[in-house]
Design a protein around this motif. Structure first.
Motif, PDB file in Angstrom:
ATOM      1  N   UNK A  40       0.905  -1.284   0.035  1.00 17.75           N
ATOM      2  CA  UNK A  40       0.109  -0.172   0.063  1.00 17.75           C
ATOM      3  C   UNK A  40       0.861   1.150   0.109  1.00 17.75           C
ATOM      4  N   UNK A  41       0.314   2.180  -0.885  1.00 11.26           N
ATOM      5  CA  UNK A  41       1.078   3.665  -0.840  1.00 11.26           C
ATOM      6  C   UNK A  41       0.396   4.475   0.340  1.00 11.26           C
ATOM      7  N   UNK A  42      -0.482   4.082   0.923  1.00  8.20           N
ATOM      8  CA  UNK A  42      -1.139   4.872   2.293  1.00  8.20           C
ATOM      9  C   UNK A  42      -0.737   4.688   3.461  1.00  8.20           C
ATOM     10  N   UNK A  43       0.239   3.583   3.722  1.00  7.95           N
ATOM     11  CA  UNK A  43       0.444   3.687   5.188  1.00  7.95           C
ATOM     12  C   UNK A  43       2.002   3.247   5.274  1.00  7.95           C
ATOM     13  N   UNK A  44       2.678   3.554   6.306  1.00 10.40           N
ATOM     14  CA  UNK A  44       4.097   3.131   6.492  1.00 10.40           C
ATOM     15  C   UNK A  44       4.157   1.706   7.031  1.00 10.40           C
ATOM     16  N   UNK A  45       3.121   1.274   7.445  1.00 12.59           N
ATOM     17  CA  UNK A  45       3.216  -0.180   7.877  1.00 12.59           C
ATOM     18  C   UNK A  45       2.294  -1.143   7.278  1.00 12.59           C
ATOM     19  N   UNK A  81       5.675   7.384   0.202  1.00 18.82           N
ATOM     20  CA  UNK A  81       5.938   8.180   1.353  1.00 18.82           C
ATOM     21  C   UNK A  81       7.406   8.223   1.939  1.00 18.82           C
ATOM     22  N   UNK A  82       8.002   7.421   0.993  1.00 17.58           N
ATOM     23  CA  UNK A  82       9.638   7.405   1.837  1.00 17.58           C
ATOM     24  C   UNK A  82      10.160   8.957   1.297  1.00 17.58           C
ATOM     25  N   UNK A  83      11.142   9.330   2.377  1.00 18.37           N
ATOM     26  CA  UNK A  83      12.116  10.453   1.920  1.00 18.37           C
ATOM     27  C   UNK A  83      13.381  10.026   2.868  1.00 18.37           C
ATOM     28  N   UNK A  84      14.252   9.421   1.904  1.00 19.19           N
ATOM     29  CA  UNK A  84      15.580   8.989   2.777  1.00 19.19           C
ATOM     30  C   UNK A  84      16.301  10.100   2.958  1.00 19.19           C
ATOM     31  N   UNK A  85      15.984  11.403   2.282  1.00 15.73           N
ATOM     32  CA  UNK A  85      16.931  12.501   2.738  1.00 15.73           C
ATOM     33  C   UNK A  85      16.192  13.714   3.517  1.00 15.73           C
ATOM     34  N   UNK A  98      11.246   6.460   9.690  1.00 19.72           N
ATOM     35  CA  UNK A  98      10.273   5.590   9.169  1.00 19.72           C
ATOM     36  C   UNK A  98      10.846   5.369   7.558  1.00 19.72           C
ATOM     37  N   UNK A  99      11.252   6.157   7.109  1.00 18.93           N
ATOM     38  CA  UNK A  99      11.923   5.885   5.473  1.00 18.93           C
ATOM     39  C   UNK A  99      12.986   4.659   5.478  1.00 18.93           C
ATOM     40  N   UNK A 100      13.829   4.973   6.549  1.00 16.17           N
ATOM     41  CA  UNK A 100      14.971   3.940   6.386  1.00 16.17           C
ATOM     42  C   UNK A 100      14.311   2.630   6.851  1.00 16.17           C
ATOM     43  N   UNK A 101      13.200   2.485   7.847  1.00 18.65           N
ATOM     44  CA  UNK A 101      12.808   1.294   8.042  1.00 18.65           C
ATOM     45  C   UNK A 101      12.285   0.563   6.818  1.00 18.65           C
ATOM     46  N   UNK A 142      14.504  -0.841   4.154  1.00 20.35           N
ATOM     47  CA  UNK A 142      14.983  -2.106   4.418  1.00 20.35           C
ATOM     48  C   UNK A 142      13.933  -3.106   4.357  1.00 20.35           C
ATOM     49  N   UNK A 143      12.623  -2.786   4.739  1.00 14.48           N
ATOM     50  CA  UNK A 143      11.496  -3.736   4.465  1.00 14.48           C
ATOM     51  C   UNK A 143      11.332  -4.052   3.126  1.00 14.48           C
ATOM     52  N   UNK A 144      11.519  -2.933   2.258  1.00 15.58           N
ATOM     53  CA  UNK A 144      11.195  -3.213   0.960  1.00 15.58           C
ATOM     54  C   UNK A 144      11.977  -4.013   0.051  1.00 15.58           C
TER      55      UNK A 144
END
Length: 322
Positions: free
Chosen positions: A71-76, A109-113, A122-125, A128-130
């Protein structure tokens, strides 16, 4: 950037299969999907099961595809269902899709910078999950937008945060190549020009796990004039000089609603925007783009959805090269 709307309507292939009393899985791959040096496909939906992405690609006669991993709508997200992962791998094997021609797209949702510490963590987690999901699915590439400074830190600081995020993810996951996507330059995004992409790569310890996906709309919006005569070759020459063609792992095929240098991320159907059909003819006959996934992310319109645009692109090939 992948389009928000995905082609979920039944294709002509699916409809004809039903009329003939056959299932989609029994349909043979059509002629241009069985050979040639260009691998064209599209971003497809994972609705009703991640393995459905394979079916959708086959239905539109694609030779490669992109997909979201959740999903693009949730971090988890729920844990990846082992049975679904196995079915996905089985479908890829059945239809002869190599992992080098499948390009998962990272969450928006990710913004690794990010300068915001909570978003950065949360982006770094999630990164790793992806990458872990990619490994479980038998995938070797993972495409994502580098990140944004949000206007509150320098580009150099943002670049360093992105590289640190990638180094952290590489340390915690095996083998999967992280593929940076060039951006349109909209807002405070990083990675719109080739030197910024190279500056991220230079700060990554394991550069064998780095790649780039060139988005044609994003490049055009950032000032790379693909519409000019020789524009595609000029862009690739510059990319080779600034970054290195060894890092080019994929291309997103999108025309542009916006004009050259507009910095707007506005995808248009092939030949219907300001880039124009001549540039896509050059892409289809450019040997430096052989054997990598060429992914459509166009909006589509009645009678000109992904299947029709794939057919159009193949028609632009020099038949001697097919």
């Amino acid at each position: 950037m992948a389009p928000k709307r995905r082609a979920t309507r039944r294709t002509k292939t699916e409809e004809s299969a039903e009329e003939e009393g056959e299932t989609l899985e029994k349909q043979p791959r059509r002629s241009h999907a069985s050979g040639g040096s260009k691998y064209i496909g599209a971003h497809v939906s994972i609705k009703d099961g991640i393995w459905k992405a394979v079916d959708s690609c086959v239905a539109m006669d694609g030779r490669c595809f992109a997909l979201f991993l959740g999903s693009q709508r949730s971090w988890t997200r729920p844990a990846l269902d082992p049975a679904a992962a196995d079915k996905f791998r089985e479908q890829c094997s059945r239809h002869r899709f190599d992992s080098a021609h499948i390009l998962p797209h990272g969450s928006y949702l990710m913004n690794c910078g990010s300068p915001k510490e909570d978003v950065l963590e949360k982006s770094r987690v999630l990164l790793v999950e992806e990458l872990s999901r990619c490994s479980r699915l038998g995938l070797s590439l993972y495409n994502f937008h580098p990140g944004s400074s949000l206007g509150s830190i320098s580009t150099e600081q943002c670049v360093q945060r992105i590289a640190t995020s990638i180094n952290n993810a590489h340390q915690k996951t095996p083998a999967v190549v992280t593929v940076l996507e060039n951006m349109s330059g909209q807002g405070s995004t990083v990675g719109g020009n080739f030197p910024e992409l190279k500056s991220i790569i230079d700060k990554v310890r394991d550069q064998s796990r780095m790649g780039v996906c060139l988005d044609t709309c994003h490049a055009f919006a950032n000032g790379y004039d693909l519409s000019a005569e020789g524009g595609v070759k000029a862009m690739l020459n510059e990319f080779d000089q600034e970054v290195g063609l060894q890092y080019l792992k994929a291309v997103h095929l999108n025309d542009s609603k916006g004009k050259l240098g507009c910095n707007l991320d506005r995808h248009e159907d092939i030949g219907k925007g300001h880039i124009g059909i001549s540039a896509f003819r050059d892409i289809m006959n450019e040997p430096r783009l052989d054997h990598i996934p060429l992914i459509l992310e166009t909006p589509g319109r009645p009678g000109f959805e992904y299947a029709e645009q794939i057919e159009l692109l193949y028609s632009l090939c020099d038949k001697k090269k097919m």
